[in-house]
Design an enzyme around this catalytic site. Structure first.
Site, short mmCIF file in Angstrom:
data_model
loop_
_atom_site.label_atom_id
_atom_site.label_comp_id
_atom_site.label_asym_id
_atom_site.label_seq_id
_atom_site.Cartn_x
_atom_site.Cartn_y
_atom_site.Cartn_z
CE LYS A 13 1.85 -20.49 -44.74
NZ LYS A 13 2.22 -21.22 -45.95
NE ARG A 85 -2.24 -16.50 -46.72
CZ ARG A 85 -2.06 -17.79 -46.91
NH1 ARG A 85 -1.56 -18.22 -48.03
NH2 ARG A 85 -2.41 -18.65 -46.00
NE ARG A 120 -1.47 -29.74 -47.58
CZ ARG A 120 -1.31 -28.42 -47.47
NH1 ARG A 120 -0.85 -27.91 -46.35
NH2 ARG A 120 -1.60 -27.64 -48.48
NE ARG A 149 -5.18 -27.27 -48.14
CZ ARG A 149 -4.43 -26.31 -47.60
NH1 ARG A 149 -3.97 -26.46 -46.37
NH2 ARG A 149 -4.14 -25.22 -48.26
NE ARG A 160 -2.34 -23.46 -52.07
CZ ARG A 160 -2.05 -24.64 -51.51
NH1 ARG A 160 -2.31 -25.76 -52.16
NH2 ARG A 160 -1.54 -24.69 -50.31
P1 AP5 Z 1 2.14 -27.62 -44.08
O1 AP5 Z 1 2.67 -27.48 -42.69
O2 AP5 Z 1 0.71 -27.99 -44.24
O3 AP5 Z 1 2.51 -26.31 -44.93
P2 AP5 Z 1 1.90 -24.85 -44.91
O4 AP5 Z 1 3.04 -23.91 -45.10
O5 AP5 Z 1 1.03 -24.67 -43.71
O6 AP5 Z 1 1.10 -24.90 -46.27
P3 AP5 Z 1 -0.37 -24.54 -46.66
O7 AP5 Z 1 -0.58 -25.21 -47.99
O8 AP5 Z 1 -1.37 -24.85 -45.59
O9 AP5 Z 1 -0.26 -23.00 -46.83
P4 AP5 Z 1 -0.99 -22.11 -47.79
O10 AP5 Z 1 -0.38 -20.85 -47.36
O11 AP5 Z 1 -0.95 -22.37 -49.22
O12 AP5 Z 1 -2.52 -22.42 -47.47
P5 AP5 Z 1 -3.51 -21.99 -46.31
O13 AP5 Z 1 -4.13 -23.21 -45.77
O14 AP5 Z 1 -2.83 -21.06 -45.37
O15 AP5 Z 1 3.07 -28.67 -44.84
C1 AP5 Z 1 2.76 -29.09 -46.17
C2 AP5 Z 1 3.04 -30.59 -46.29
O16 AP5 Z 1 4.46 -30.80 -46.18
C3 AP5 Z 1 2.39 -31.44 -45.19
O17 AP5 Z 1 1.98 -32.67 -45.75
C4 AP5 Z 1 3.54 -31.66 -44.17
O18 AP5 Z 1 3.37 -32.89 -43.51
C5 AP5 Z 1 4.78 -31.65 -45.07
N1 AP5 Z 1 5.94 -31.03 -44.43
C6 AP5 Z 1 5.97 -29.91 -43.67
N2 AP5 Z 1 7.23 -29.64 -43.28
C7 AP5 Z 1 8.02 -30.62 -43.80
C8 AP5 Z 1 9.43 -30.90 -43.76
N3 AP5 Z 1 10.27 -30.11 -43.09
N4 AP5 Z 1 9.89 -31.99 -44.43
C9 AP5 Z 1 9.02 -32.78 -45.12
N5 AP5 Z 1 7.69 -32.60 -45.19
C10 AP5 Z 1 7.19 -31.52 -44.54
O19 AP5 Z 1 -4.58 -21.12 -47.13
C11 AP5 Z 1 -5.50 -21.75 -48.00
C12 AP5 Z 1 -6.28 -20.70 -48.78
O20 AP5 Z 1 -7.03 -19.86 -47.87
C13 AP5 Z 1 -5.44 -19.71 -49.61
O21 AP5 Z 1 -5.08 -20.23 -50.85
C14 AP5 Z 1 -6.43 -18.54 -49.71
O22 AP5 Z 1 -7.45 -18.80 -50.66
C15 AP5 Z 1 -7.09 -18.51 -48.34
N6 AP5 Z 1 -6.36 -17.64 -47.40
C16 AP5 Z 1 -5.68 -18.05 -46.28
N7 AP5 Z 1 -5.12 -17.00 -45.66
C17 AP5 Z 1 -5.45 -15.90 -46.39
C18 AP5 Z 1 -5.15 -14.51 -46.27
N8 AP5 Z 1 -4.40 -14.04 -45.26
N9 AP5 Z 1 -5.64 -13.67 -47.21
C19 AP5 Z 1 -6.41 -14.12 -48.21
N10 AP5 Z 1 -6.72 -15.43 -48.40
C20 AP5 Z 1 -6.25 -16.31 -47.49
#
Ligand code: AP5
Length: 204
Positions: A13, A85, A120, A149, A160
């Site tokens: 994402k 979410r 990552r 992270r 997660r």
């Molecule tokens: P990346 O692009 O970082 O993936 P992502 O989908 O953004 O994953 P996240 O881990 O950031 O999402 P998440 O939803 O768990 O956490 P968030 O930070 O939103 O890609 C991942 C890796 O893969 C990278 O190294 C990238 O280089 C690689 N990659 C990407 N695409 C690729 C491809 N096509 N091929 C190969 N490699 C690839 O949230 C963190 C925390 O915040 C949550 O756990 C929660 O506690 C809180 N939070 C956030 N939003 C909310 C909400 N709405 N409600 C409640 N709590 C929330």
């Protein structure tokens, strides 16, 4: 365009949003980045949830994201990555009268999600995201200074993904029913995924 970027942890994402928001000329708002920023505060209420891979309470995240969306740069559109979410968060957007034009649902096999999340790494100086499992680290980048992270540890990754399946996946049908959701196969390499996402935005 008001766009939601959906998908499980590690689906890409953040990576996809970072590569398309400039082309669309709209800001990229990542709920996770907002939570990480908030968790740096001494009296942070969000840190314990984030560290365990749990969702932070709806009221808290709705206040934080609501404030961000009320800023001027969001009036002509945005990419919202990681929000909503829960059904309550989706209803929050609806109550605010925010009309969503497109929801992109990035689909990735679970094994690949774990490979991406465990590989990552972030450059603490630039914020740039790399991956030691799925990508070549570019020359000139000091691998020794890249950091992981805290919620990318194996037990937190598993939690997660479980939290996503239970609390967030039901939203896919919510938006599919509204006719705005498009599934995108996000298993291929990132440039191909970006092309496929841009393709489903053409008729939005
Ligand atoms: P990346 O692009 O970082 O993936 P992502 O989908 O953004 O994953 P996240 O881990 O950031 O999402 P998440 O939803 O768990 O956490 P968030 O930070 O939103 O890609 C991942 C890796 O893969 C990278 O190294 C990238 O280089 C690689 N990659 C990407 N695409 C690729 C491809 N096509 N091929 C190969 N490699 C690839 O949230 C963190 C925390 O915040 C949550 O756990 C929660 O506690 C809180 N939070 C956030 N939003 C909310 C909400 N709405 N409600 C409640 N709590 C929330």
């Amino acid at each position: 365009m008001k766009l939601l970027m959906f998908g499980p942890p590690g689906a890409g994402k953040g990576s996809v949003s970072a590569r398309i928001h400039g082309k669309l000329d709209i800001p990229h708002i990542a709920a996770g980045d907002i939570v990480r920023e908030e968790s740096k505060k001494a009296d942070s209420k969000v840190k314990p949830y984030m560290e365990k891979g749990e969702l932070v309470p709806d009221e808290l995240i709705m206040e934080l994201v609501g404030e961000r969306l009320s800023r001027d740069d969001c009036k002509d559109g945005f990419i919202l990555d990681g929000f909503p979410r829960t059904i309550k968060q989706a209803e929050f957007l609806e109550q605010k009268g925010i009309q969503i034009d497109r929801v992109v649902n990035l689909e990735v096999d679970e094994e690949e999600l774990v490979r991406r999340l465990s590989g990552r790494r972030m450059d603490p100086d630039t914020g740039e995201i790399y991956n030691i499992n799925t990508m070549e680290i570019p020359e000139g980048v000091d691998k020794g200074k890249l950091v992981q992270r805290p919620d990318d540890k194996p037990d937190v990754i598993r939690n997660r993904i479980g939290v996503y399946k239970k609390q967030t996946q039901p939203l896919i049908e919510h938006y599919r029913g509204k006719g705005v959701l498009r599934d995108v196969d996000a298993n291929p390499a990132l440039p191909e995924v970006v092309e496929n996402v841009l393709a489903v935005l053409k008729d939005a």
